[in-house]
Design a protein around this motif. Sequence first.
Motif, PDB file in Angstrom:
ATOM      1  N   LEU A 279      51.977  22.588  53.517  1.00 58.14           N
ATOM      2  CA  LEU A 279      50.837  21.790  53.039  1.00 58.14           C
ATOM      3  C   LEU A 279      49.627  22.709  52.851  1.00 58.14           C
ATOM      4  N   THR A 280      49.426  23.598  53.837  1.00 57.85           N
ATOM      5  CA  THR A 280      48.310  24.550  53.782  1.00 57.85           C
ATOM      6  C   THR A 280      48.434  25.435  52.532  1.00 57.85           C
ATOM      7  N   GLN A 281      49.664  25.911  52.295  1.00 54.47           N
ATOM      8  CA  GLN A 281      49.885  26.798  51.139  1.00 54.47           C
ATOM      9  C   GLN A 281      49.586  26.080  49.817  1.00 54.47           C
ATOM     10  N   LEU A 282      50.070  24.844  49.675  1.00 53.20           N
ATOM     11  CA  LEU A 282      49.865  24.117  48.416  1.00 53.20           C
ATOM     12  C   LEU A 282      48.370  23.909  48.160  1.00 53.20           C
ATOM     13  N   ILE A 283      47.613  23.644  49.243  1.00 53.34           N
ATOM     14  CA  ILE A 283      46.157  23.456  49.100  1.00 53.34           C
ATOM     15  C   ILE A 283      45.500  24.784  48.706  1.00 53.34           C
ATOM     16  N   LEU A 284      45.927  25.861  49.357  1.00 53.55           N
ATOM     17  CA  LEU A 284      45.399  27.193  49.029  1.00 53.55           C
ATOM     18  C   LEU A 284      45.653  27.558  47.567  1.00 53.55           C
ATOM     19  N   GLU A 285      46.804  27.148  47.080  1.00 50.19           N
ATOM     20  CA  GLU A 285      47.168  27.441  45.694  1.00 50.19           C
ATOM     21  C   GLU A 285      46.389  26.590  44.704  1.00 50.19           C
ATOM     22  N   GLY A 286      45.648  25.608  45.229  1.00 52.20           N
ATOM     23  CA  GLY A 286      44.850  24.751  44.358  1.00 52.20           C
ATOM     24  C   GLY A 286      45.673  23.681  43.664  1.00 52.20           C
ATOM     25  N   ARG A 287      46.800  23.307  44.266  1.00 56.20           N
ATOM     26  CA  ARG A 287      47.619  22.252  43.648  1.00 56.20           C
ATOM     27  C   ARG A 287      46.919  20.897  43.785  1.00 56.20           C
ATOM     28  N   PRO A 288      47.210  19.960  42.877  1.00 55.48           N
ATOM     29  CA  PRO A 288      46.543  18.648  42.927  1.00 55.48           C
ATOM     30  C   PRO A 288      46.816  17.904  44.237  1.00 55.48           C
ATOM     31  N   ASP A 289      45.839  17.111  44.680  1.00 47.69           N
ATOM     32  CA  ASP A 289      45.989  16.323  45.911  1.00 47.69           C
ATOM     33  C   ASP A 289      47.253  15.452  45.858  1.00 47.69           C
ATOM     34  N   ALA A 290      47.531  14.909  44.671  1.00 52.68           N
ATOM     35  CA  ALA A 290      48.688  13.997  44.545  1.00 52.68           C
ATOM     36  C   ALA A 290      49.983  14.702  44.940  1.00 52.68           C
ATOM     37  N   GLU A 291      50.078  15.983  44.631  1.00 50.70           N
ATOM     38  CA  GLU A 291      51.302  16.739  44.967  1.00 50.70           C
ATOM     39  C   GLU A 291      51.414  16.900  46.491  1.00 50.70           C
ATOM     40  N   SER A 318      37.108  26.317  65.863  1.00 51.14           N
ATOM     41  CA  SER A 318      37.111  27.263  64.746  1.00 51.14           C
ATOM     42  C   SER A 318      37.651  28.640  65.158  1.00 51.14           C
ATOM     43  N   VAL A 319      37.444  29.012  66.433  1.00 57.74           N
ATOM     44  CA  VAL A 319      37.942  30.319  66.895  1.00 57.74           C
ATOM     45  C   VAL A 319      39.481  30.319  66.879  1.00 57.74           C
ATOM     46  N   THR A 320      40.061  29.210  67.353  1.00 56.22           N
ATOM     47  CA  THR A 320      41.526  29.097  67.374  1.00 56.22           C
ATOM     48  C   THR A 320      42.079  29.170  65.955  1.00 56.22           C
ATOM     49  N   LEU A 321      41.462  28.421  65.047  1.00 58.34           N
ATOM     50  CA  LEU A 321      41.959  28.393  63.671  1.00 58.34           C
ATOM     51  C   LEU A 321      41.807  29.749  62.991  1.00 58.34           C
ATOM     52  N   ARG A 322      40.704  30.397  63.258  1.00 60.61           N
ATOM     53  CA  ARG A 322      40.461  31.725  62.694  1.00 60.61           C
ATOM     54  C   ARG A 322      41.525  32.704  63.229  1.00 60.61           C
ATOM     55  N   GLY A 323      41.838  32.559  64.521  1.00 59.04           N
ATOM     56  CA  GLY A 323      42.857  33.412  65.141  1.00 59.04           C
ATOM     57  C   GLY A 323      44.213  33.216  64.481  1.00 59.04           C
ATOM     58  N   ILE A 324      44.567  31.956  64.212  1.00 56.98           N
ATOM     59  CA  ILE A 324      45.850  31.663  63.550  1.00 56.98           C
ATOM     60  C   ILE A 324      45.888  32.345  62.177  1.00 56.98           C
ATOM     61  N   ALA A 325      44.798  32.160  61.424  1.00 57.96           N
ATOM     62  CA  ALA A 325      44.757  32.696  60.054  1.00 57.96           C
ATOM     63  C   ALA A 325      44.833  34.224  60.059  1.00 57.96           C
ATOM     64  N   ALA A 343      41.177  34.931  55.392  1.00 56.72           N
ATOM     65  CA  ALA A 343      41.363  34.134  56.606  1.00 56.72           C
ATOM     66  C   ALA A 343      40.537  32.847  56.508  1.00 56.72           C
ATOM     67  N   ALA A 344      39.316  32.958  55.973  1.00 58.61           N
ATOM     68  CA  ALA A 344      38.442  31.776  55.871  1.00 58.61           C
ATOM     69  C   ALA A 344      39.058  30.719  54.962  1.00 58.61           C
ATOM     70  N   ILE A 346      42.209  30.250  54.396  1.00 59.88           N
ATOM     71  CA  ILE A 346      43.368  29.667  55.093  1.00 59.88           C
ATOM     72  C   ILE A 346      42.895  28.620  56.101  1.00 59.88           C
ATOM     73  N   VAL A 347      41.814  28.940  56.829  1.00 56.60           N
ATOM     74  CA  VAL A 347      41.257  27.980  57.791  1.00 56.60           C
ATOM     75  C   VAL A 347      40.855  26.691  57.068  1.00 56.60           C
ATOM     76  N   ASP A 348      40.150  26.834  55.956  1.00 53.01           N
ATOM     77  CA  ASP A 348      39.717  25.645  55.198  1.00 53.01           C
ATOM     78  C   ASP A 348      40.926  24.826  54.747  1.00 53.01           C
ATOM     79  N   ALA A 349      41.960  25.522  54.280  1.00 55.25           N
ATOM     80  CA  ALA A 349      43.149  24.813  53.781  1.00 55.25           C
ATOM     81  C   ALA A 349      43.880  24.093  54.922  1.00 55.25           C
ATOM     82  N   MET A 350      43.928  24.718  56.106  1.00 57.61           N
ATOM     83  CA  MET A 350      44.572  24.061  57.250  1.00 57.61           C
ATOM     84  C   MET A 350      43.822  22.780  57.619  1.00 57.61           C
ATOM     85  N   ILE A 351      42.470  22.877  57.629  1.00 51.70           N
ATOM     86  CA  ILE A 351      41.662  21.703  57.977  1.00 51.70           C
ATOM     87  C   ILE A 351      41.874  20.585  56.945  1.00 51.70           C
ATOM     88  N   ARG A 352      41.941  20.993  55.694  1.00 53.44           N
ATOM     89  CA  ARG A 352      42.157  20.004  54.616  1.00 53.44           C
ATOM     90  C   ARG A 352      43.551  19.355  54.756  1.00 53.44           C
TER      91      ARG A 352
END
Length: 369
Positions: A279-291, A318-325, A343-344, A346-352
């Motif tokens: 899910l994170t990857q698809l958001i990072l790639e800028g794929r449509p929300d519907a997908e 945010s520290v944990t998420l940054r660490g993951i990314a 990394a930033a 990726i963090v945004d995409a995970m939250i989304r």
Amino acid sequence: MSNSTHPIIFGSPRLYIQGVGVLSRLPEAVGSLGTTPFVVVDAVVHERLATQLHLLGIREADIEIFNGECTAAEIDRLASRQHGDVIVGLGGGKAIDAAKGVAMARRLPIIVVPTAASNDAPTSRVVVVYDDQHRLSEGRFLPFNPDVLLVDTGIVAKAPPRLFAAGIGDAISKKFEVELSVKGHGVNMFGGRPSHTAMALADACYRQLREHGQAATEAVRKGCVTDEVERVVEANILLSGLAFESGGLAIAHSLTRGFAALPETVGTLHGEVVAFGLLTQLILEGRPDAEVQDLIGFYRSVSLPSTFRGVGLTDPDSVTLRGIATHSLTAQYIQRSSNVFSAASIVDAMIRADTMGRAPGFDQTVPVH
Ligand SMILES: [Zn+2]
């Protein structure tokens, strides 16, 4: 970076056999490669299958119980037994990897017998080694893929349904990871260029799962082996394994590194993290929300997580998420790809992904154990 100078490399096991009762072919498979097996087996699997193994002529002296974690020390311990001339890995992903490590150390052929369709490891030549704290420590590589795979659907379908779902999570990402790897001129697990064969396999894997995943999940919950179960087992093990190894990996799998480094996620399965990672990857790639929403709907139908909570994290800061990314970006296949994500981002995409996963109508629960 262009990889046009890399040759295409494709690898696969020599023989793949799948069906109800195929464990009975183990003696024949051992006989085709040598004389005496050395069976590395999970303790619970040993309890469950000991009688069956003895009936097949596998002696207790041919069996060694795996201690539960695939560490360098455990591989050394098993290899030092110096028993048999054909290694057999029987059980979950870690027992299989430990057996592969033994085959590598002793330069012997290997038969892999997975007892769950929970991940992409059985067909591959990769050995994932952990340290004593269950953190990823190194990847080793057999020179070739396993010699024989025996996938007994009668056994695999009786494994906990959560493992089956995790296998779907691990497999469904391949289409998107191979596509991103190709787009970014990434190299596959053999250090070669992804082949069109691998892309076709990843695509077939995705289609099988989308068409038959839900029906197969329902059948497995009842302990039944149906045509849909056979199709999904083949997708989870064979198609998924061939696709990632000869096609390459991307963001979805790299996140497993970051998550595995956190103690909270010890109980989370590889495929569950990969599902969230996709899910994170698809958001990072800028794929449509519907997908992304369409995929979340599918996850819900097969009991895969689509939230932080679903992968073992409760309100990560945010520290944990940054660490993951940051940790995820250390994966070699990411560094060798020209798809650059910070990394930033990726963090945004995970939250989304988490926000979309928590939206009404979508999965808000931890998978059923
Ligand atoms: Zn995987």
